[in-house]
Structure formats: structure tokens, C-alpha cells
Enzyme design. Structure first.
Site, mmCIF file in Angstrom:
data_model
loop_
_atom_site.group_PDB
_atom_site.id
_atom_site.type_symbol
_atom_site.label_atom_id
_atom_site.label_comp_id
_atom_site.label_asym_id
_atom_site.label_seq_id
_atom_site.Cartn_x
_atom_site.Cartn_y
_atom_site.Cartn_z
ATOM 1 N N ILE A 194 -1.157 1.701 16.285
ATOM 2 C CA ILE A 194 -2.233 1.823 17.261
ATOM 3 C C ILE A 194 -1.680 1.424 18.623
ATOM 4 O O ILE A 194 -0.830 0.559 18.724
ATOM 5 C CB ILE A 194 -3.405 0.893 16.853
ATOM 6 N N LEU A 221 -11.313 3.277 20.666
ATOM 7 C CA LEU A 221 -10.314 4.318 20.868
ATOM 8 C C LEU A 221 -9.665 4.869 19.606
ATOM 9 O O LEU A 221 -9.745 6.063 19.338
ATOM 10 C CB LEU A 221 -9.205 3.803 21.797
ATOM 11 N N ASP A 222 -8.988 4.009 18.852
ATOM 12 C CA ASP A 222 -8.214 4.524 17.731
ATOM 13 C C ASP A 222 -8.973 4.404 16.416
ATOM 14 O O ASP A 222 -8.389 4.474 15.344
ATOM 15 C CB ASP A 222 -6.861 3.801 17.652
ATOM 16 N N GLU A 223 -10.282 4.228 16.507
ATOM 17 C CA GLU A 223 -11.089 4.025 15.308
ATOM 18 C C GLU A 223 -12.012 5.202 15.016
ATOM 19 O O GLU A 223 -12.880 5.111 14.150
ATOM 20 C CB GLU A 223 -11.909 2.732 15.453
ATOM 21 N N ARG C 205 -11.329 2.947 6.326
ATOM 22 C CA ARG C 205 -10.903 3.627 7.545
ATOM 23 C C ARG C 205 -11.069 5.136 7.440
ATOM 24 O O ARG C 205 -10.976 5.850 8.435
ATOM 25 C CB ARG C 205 -9.437 3.267 7.830
#
Lengths: 278, 278, 278, 278
Positions: A194, A221-223, C205
Site C-alpha cells: 500500500i 484510498l487503497d481499501e 478484504r
């Protein structure tokens, strides 16, 4: 005769498939493919139906409203080619791939415009007669910059916004305005690496595989919900730059495959996950 | 409460999904997953429904017969663990993998017996307390040999017969007796390298990838419906023997993955193809 | 005629390949394969030579010492089958795979013993006539537990220690005693999902790919040099348990492939990275 | 300081690596990477050396001639960017990918011209300011058509000729004139589905994986030495046309990866096989 895609998600209860397909049957429509999935842990029902025939979409939606829970999301579309605006920075490989696919109708989409916070990709874009808009971030605040982008994007009324190596972080305020409509290509195998410089991180960690992830953009953002991922093998002879080069082909193909799933209305979003009927 | 898998295939017509799910709904059953596919070119309808509840299976089948075309194949099962007999020759890797999965319940199956035309795999089999039967082919005709195997297999009444590197060609007469019930692992990426010594062929051709194919066995040896395939990379440093070694891991995993699909009743056979709802 | 593997790493300087191969040439030895790599950033030279012939290994090593930088690591071996001890907890899949490969000589290794902190894998191990030692961690300190394992391992003098789903964290004191000799299989695609319950993390996730990583164990648990990684695809229909099941086949094959590279003396360790001549 | 790639292949004999590296060492050159392989079955030696320094190439070649068997092939080059001519028919995807890579210097090559037996790819080619030559096959013999292509190609003096979905079969007379210099992308996983319509063949066979193969072209059309192969998964929902679409992305990436290996002088050809130092 028209082709329709119907997507429904709602709390699960007995008889949903029967009732939904009943609405279609009694309107004399022909089901070509049904995909259905129940998330048992969360008691959620997801269904995609591809059907054809002559119908009044409003009448179908009314019929469905009558038999579905009141919280159901119903999405009925005949729009097979989606309109998109593409955001870029300096790297060309994802934009190149999308421009070629647009030119030759290799993806069910139509690129309305490209917006860059740098100008280097203007000549490439204009080769394909697509408008290129340069909106530099220098000398203005992040909020002002996003405001300019937002206004420009809205003037095109796209179905989706594609971040094709757009290297700026978008604020939650911005992404909320295009909720579930922004697709990003992340240059790593999320959730590994990430943040910034993932290839440098990958090199330093000595990984034997690198990857790329296409996902919807949300506040975090990266989720965002992951749509598609793929990988390629690397070894000790590759430095960080060569890993990035090897990663480019994965990135462009991953983005294209994810967009195909999205444009064909195969993707449902629930929380930070996707349900995808391939 | 019981879990059921219902599989139906028949000529396509309007309303099938609605009618089929109606039979389940009006019997107060709960659908957990529906997969449906229409082969438009051949006008064929395939549907798999996983549902749970209390029901009289005969009543469900009668209900379905009433609303389906007369040529429909209806398969309703609650048998989640399938009984199998495994045929082997000398190579251990697929049998080893199956014995371990049987021992630890890693696949929904139950190995009733192993039959070998050589005796080398007896000690391995007996470690796991599975009966091993040695039926040598020497000194008797092919027909006599198959007759012996057939009688022994039938004495176990298995749901499936697994050819786990059984290196003899079965006659059409034999395979017809176990129609759609024999699964083979082929040591190549079909249809490449049909016939004997595929790894030698692969080496001589200088391929960069080798593969394995699990398929149902039909009259025509290497033409049976393909269930699953996978590959692994090789290079110029591998000779034919090393290619075969590299191929073994692919073979055993491909066979196990194919069997999982078959045992979970996810596979339909139509002609020389499979329709698989993963 | 004997087969030798020579591995050298040292600071790079001009003429190393010429000088090293000179020592072999003038001892009348026959080089079968040379692999050489210079890490230019760090000015490091790595070389692996497979050669055959009759020679006095000490004489060769003396010859090499004479022409190499004083800090060079020189490893000359004829030991093609490595002795190992395997540590396990409760999961069988990696141990099963190793026991089968040991039984049929499918990897160049020899399992001397299996040590478990639980007893559940004793019956499996003893099927293959390998000693199983139960060393429970209950009622004693971590240091006492490791001391017992250490003593037992040392009594076998293995070349390598294999952690085949050994679910306890080893202290740096322990791993230092077996420096560069401990190989672990990690149930995730490192560096994603470091720590406990990686499959649960992966499920939460919503990843579309899961992986496994074989690595050398160093002080820092999940930071050891990576040897091999591979992946498999998953989708929304898999819960955390099913992801773990799907991951098992990847884990066992990744561990076996990594061990093959290690046992064939193809792997160099430098810092937290590996250089591997495949 | 210049960077050189030296490739040598010859019958194997003792001391070759020492002697070859001696020539470089005594010319004060710096070896950065050595790869060497002996094909033991055929007693053949292959070596690639990447080195840098100031040297007189003729002097190096003379030195090497003095110590190598008389039949040795010696190839010493500093030409890191290769000149190519591309042959196409109607399909754009491989040409598009090459034009983009040429535009952005993503592959070490320089496209001198594109030749088509149809004119449809002229607009695409000319967007990138590359000359497009239309040489129709209609109304002339195969030999006359090839003669025209040959003359045009020769006028450009390319290092390699790339068949980027050139759908005509070249005669052995033509390919001999560009021996070991013609690279083709074949739309199947060779040797499966040799010949016309591989995707139709793949669909009819019901395969679960399709692939693509990049290879050198020799007399025997689909028998040329394979450089690189890759695959993608398909399933029962794909018809022959969709399989072809899915195959396009594999084809373009396989061709680009193969060309990278070729242009970096990593590939040796021996008979119908390649030896590749990656």
C-alpha cells in the site's frame, strides 16, 4: 427486441428467484442467463438476469418493486456501451491500451475525454481524436484542483470515471460525488505494498511475484472494493525500475479486464467487497 | 433440514427458471444458489440449484416433471460424499494425493478400493487401510481383463471410477458401462500431444509450457469432455524426464480440482463438452 | 566421477569467472553449467557451477581461496540428498506432501524425523516409518520449549529444518542457531496479510487472488528471504474457511518447489533477499 | 565504455568458459553476467556474456576464434535497439501494441515500416508516423507477392521481420532468405490446434484454457522454434468469437515478451528449439 441486464440486491428471503423471474415471464420476456448468490453470513441476495424481448422498463421495475423488499436496489439497463472520462498523469501504458480499445471497439465503452494533471499525454490522446484537458495542480489548492476536475467531468456526464495511472490522491469529498463510479488501477497486489513506490517496496522485499489490482475508489484510498487482480513473476535480476516495467503489462490488462466486467454490469458492490458474476 | 443439489438440463423455452423455482418455493424450500446457462446455438437450458429444507424428493421430481419438457434430465441429490473406485498402474503421485485427501476428508469422496494392473502401489494403498486389488493383464485378452475389472468395480457400486494414471486404454464397451462416470487425468494439455509419451513429445517440440487435463472418458480416448486444465512453465534445461517430473504436480492438482467440481455436482456433460457452474 | 555443486559469493572484481573456471580447468574438471550474477548496486558477485570429474575438494577450495577476495563464501558440495527435520502443528497438508515425496524419492531429501507441538499428526507420520516426537508447549516457558526442540533437532544433525505449518513463532535466539537453514511456508502472499489468520484477512478484504510464500526464517518473522511464491484465484463465493482450503494446495506445492531449489543448492541468501539460479 | 552482448555456441569441450572469459579478462573487460548451458545429449555448448569496457570487437572475435572450435558461432553485438519491419493483415491488436511500445520506447526496437496485404491498418500505422505499404495479393501469384514483399523488406535492411497476425502462409523460399530473423505470433497453444481457425477448434473441443505461441518461422509453418507461450482461462459461456477476443490480449503480450527476449540477444536457436537465458 432489446437486450436487458437486470441487477437486484436486497435482504434474502424465500421465493425471490421465483417471484423475480415471474415478473419477466408474465411480461413474455426471454431469460438468457441467470446468476444468483446469497451471502448467507449477511443474509443478502444478489441476482443478475440477462434477458431479451420487448418490454416497458418502467412496468418491469414497478412489477419488481411490488414483490421485492422495500430496500431492494433494482438496476435495469439496456445501455451496453458505457461513457467514460479518463484521468491520467504521465504514464502512458494504461491510457494507450484504453485508447486502442476505444478506437477498435474492443471494450463496450466510449471515451468522451481524457484529463491530465500533466500535459505529456496530450499528443497520444489527440492522435485518436479524443479531447485532452490539461488541469495542472500547481499554484492552486487540492480542493480547487478537484473542483475544476469535477466540473469538467460533470460536463461530460460519464457513466464511469477511470483513473488510468492518475497519481494524485483524491479526497473523500470528490469520490463521494462519483460514488461507485470511479475505477482505479493500483500498481501492486493489494493489500501488499500500500502507498507510494510499490515497485521499490517490492524490490526491497525481494518478492518473486508482482501484481496489479483494479478496484473501485472509496474514501479510503487503497481499501476500495477489488474487481480484478493478476500477477507476473520476477526474480533477483530485476531492479525496481525493471519490476515497474514488468508490472506495466499486468496493470494494463488487469484494468481492461476489470472494466469489461464493470461495463457488462457483472459487478455488485457491497461494503468493501465485490460480487462478480463472470 | 437437508441440503439438496438439483441439476436440470433440457431444451430451452420461456419461463423455465420461474417454473422450476416455483416448484421449490411452493414446497417451502430455501434456494441458496442458482446457476443457469442457455446454450443459444443449440437451444439448451442448464440449471443447478442448491437449496435446503425438508421435502419429499419424489414429490419435487414429480412437480418438476409436470412443468418441464418430457426430455428433461432431472438429477436431485442429497449425497454429498461420493463413493469411488480408483484404477492405477505404477505411478504413485495422483493416487498418493487422493489417498491423503481421503484420509483427511479434503475432498467430498470416499475411496472404496484401488485396483492396479501392477502391484507396486499396494503398500501405499494399504497404509491407508484401503483394499488393493491386483488384476494383471498378462496372459489374458483385453476383453477378459476388462471383464474382471468390471465385475470387481460393480461389486463396489461406486458413483465414479477414477483413472489415476491408469496407463491402459479402455475399450468403448467398458466405458459405455460406466457412461459419464469415469474421470481420467491426461498427462498433457489436450489436445496437444495426444497419445503416448506426451512429455517426450513436448521435449522434442521444445515447448515452454506443459499442462495436464482432467476429463470424462468416452469412446474416443483423448476426446472426452474436459473438466479442468492447468499448466506449468518449463525451459530448455529440462529433458523429457524432468518435464514429466514437473508435470506430476500439475497432474495431481488438476485431477483433485476436477474431482471437486464433479463431486459437488457442478458439472454437466453435453456432447464432448462440459458446462461447469463454479 | 563425482558431481559437484560449487557456490561462491564475494565482492565483485574483474576476472572472477576466468579465475574460478581456471581452477576447475587446471584440475581437469568438466563444467556442465555456469550461472553468474552481479548485483551492480551492491557490487556483489554470485556464481554457481555444476561440474563433474575426479578431484580433491580441499585442493579445489585451496585453489579458489588463492584467487578470490578474502571475504568470499565458498561452498563446494557433493551431497545431493539433504537431511531434514520437519516441524508441524495440526495441519497435515504440507507434511503429507513431504512424506509422500520422501517415500517415493520425489525430492532430493531424507526426512529424519517429525516434531509436533501437538500429537495429531503422529499416525500419519508413523505410516511412513518416520519417527514422530511430541513436544508439547503446555506448562513450560517458550524458552524451555524451544530448548527441547533444539536439543532434539541437533541430535539428528539435519542440513535443514522445515516448518511445515508449524504455527508457533520462533524466537530470534532459536533461529540464529540454525541460521539460513530454516525454511517456512507462510499461508499468504507476503507481504500481504502478515500475521495471524491471513485467510480471514483475505476474506475480509475481498481479494480475488490468494497466495503462499516459502521463505527462509530470520529474526523478523515474516521478513525472511523469499524463495518461491505462487497464487490461486478465489471469488466472492468463498468464505474464509474455503479460502484456506483453496490455499492448502498452493501452500504444499510452493513449499515443495522452494525446497527443490534449496536442496539443489540453487539459492543464495543476501540480506533479506535470495538470488536463485533456476 | 560500451555494453556488449557476446553469444557463442559450439560443440562442448573442457575449459571453454575459462578460455572465453580469459579473452575478455586479458582485454580488460568487465563481465556483468554470464549464462552458460551444455546440452549434454547433443554435446553442445551455449554461452551468453554481457560485458562492458572499451575494446576492439574484431580483436575480441579474433581472440575467440583462436581458442574455440572452428565450427563455433560467435555473435558479438553492441546494437541494443533492433530495426524491424512488421507484416500485418487486418487484425490490429498486435500491431497496436507494437506501435505503442515503439512510440514510447518500451521495447528495444525501432519499427522501420509496416507492410499489409490489406489496407485497413494504414490509418492506425500512420497515426504514429510509420510508413505503411500496401501489397495486395490479389491478381498475382504467391511467388510474385512474396517477391514484392521481399524487395520492400530488403530495402529497409531490418534486423528482424515480425509477423503480427500476418494471415498468409510464407513459402520456405521466402523464410530461408530471412533465416532465424522472422518471428510469428501463433493464435494457439502450439502444438494444439495447428492450422486454420484455432479458436473455432478450441471452442469445438471444449477446452478450459486457450493460449498463444511466439516462435521463429522456419520452413514448416507451425514447427518453428518456440520462444514464449502463455495462456488464459475460458469456460463454457464463451463461444468461438469470445475465445478469440480473450485470446487477443494473450497474443499481444506473448509477442511483446518474446520480442524482448530476442532483441536483448537472449535467444539461441538449435534445430526446432530455443535456448533462452532470461
Amino acid at each position: 427486441m432489446t437486450d436487458y441486464i437486470l441487477r437486484i440486491d436486497c435482504p434474502d428471503e424465500k421465493g425471490l428467484v421465483h417471484k423475480i423471474t415471474g415478473v419477466l415471464f408474465f411480461n413474455n420476456l426471454n431469460i438468457e442467463r441467470t446468476d444468483e448468490f446469497v451471502d448467507i453470513d449477511n443474509n443478502l441476495f444478489f441476482m443478475r438476469v440477462a434477458f431479451s424481448g420487448d418490454c416497458d422498463p418502467e412496468r418491469i421495475e414497478d412489477g419488481l418493486r411490488g414483490i421485492l423488499p422495500s430496500t431492494a436496489n433494482i438496476d435495469l439497463t439496456t445501455k451496453q456501451v458505457k461513457d467514460v472520462v479518463v484521468l491520467v498523469t504521465k504514464e502512458h501504458h494504461c491510457l494507450s491500451d484504453l485508447l486502442i480499445r476505444n478506437e477498435f471497439k474492443d471494450l463496450p465503452f466510449n471515451i468522451l475525454a481524457v484529463i491530465g494533471n500533466h500535459e505529456v499525454l496530450r499528443p497520444l490522446t489527440e492522435k485518436f481524436n479524443i479531447p485532452f484537458h490539461y488541469i495542472p495542480a500547481e499554484g492552486i489548492t487540492r480542493v480547487e484542483h478537484e473542483k475544476k476536475i469535477e466540473e469538467l467531468v460533470k460536463s461530460y456526464s460519464p457513466d464511469y470515471l477511470i483513473l488510468a495511472k492518475f497519481m494524485r490522491i483524491l479526497t473523500p469529498e470528490f469520490t463521494e460525488k462519483f460514488s461507485k463510479k470511479v475505477v482505479n488501477i493500483h500498481h501492486s497486489f493489494l493489500p501488499a505494498f500500500i502507498g507510494a513506490n510499490p515497485y521499490k517496496q517490492a524490490y526491497q522485499r525481494g518478492v518473486k511475484i508482482i501484481g496489479a489490482t483494479a478496484h473501485f475508489v472509496t474514501d479510503d484510498l487503497d481499501e476500495g472494493p477489488i474487481i480484478f487482480q493478476d500477477i507476473t513473476r520476477v526474480n533477483h535480476t530485476k531492479n525496481a525500475l525493471e519490476m515497474a516495467q514488468a508490472g506495466r503489462d499486468v496493470e494494463k490488462i488487469v484494468l481492461a479486464k476489470a472494466l469489461k466486467l464493470v461495463f457488462e454490469d457483472r459487478v455488485f458492490i457491497h461494503g468493501n467487497k465485490t460480487i462478480i458474476f463472470e
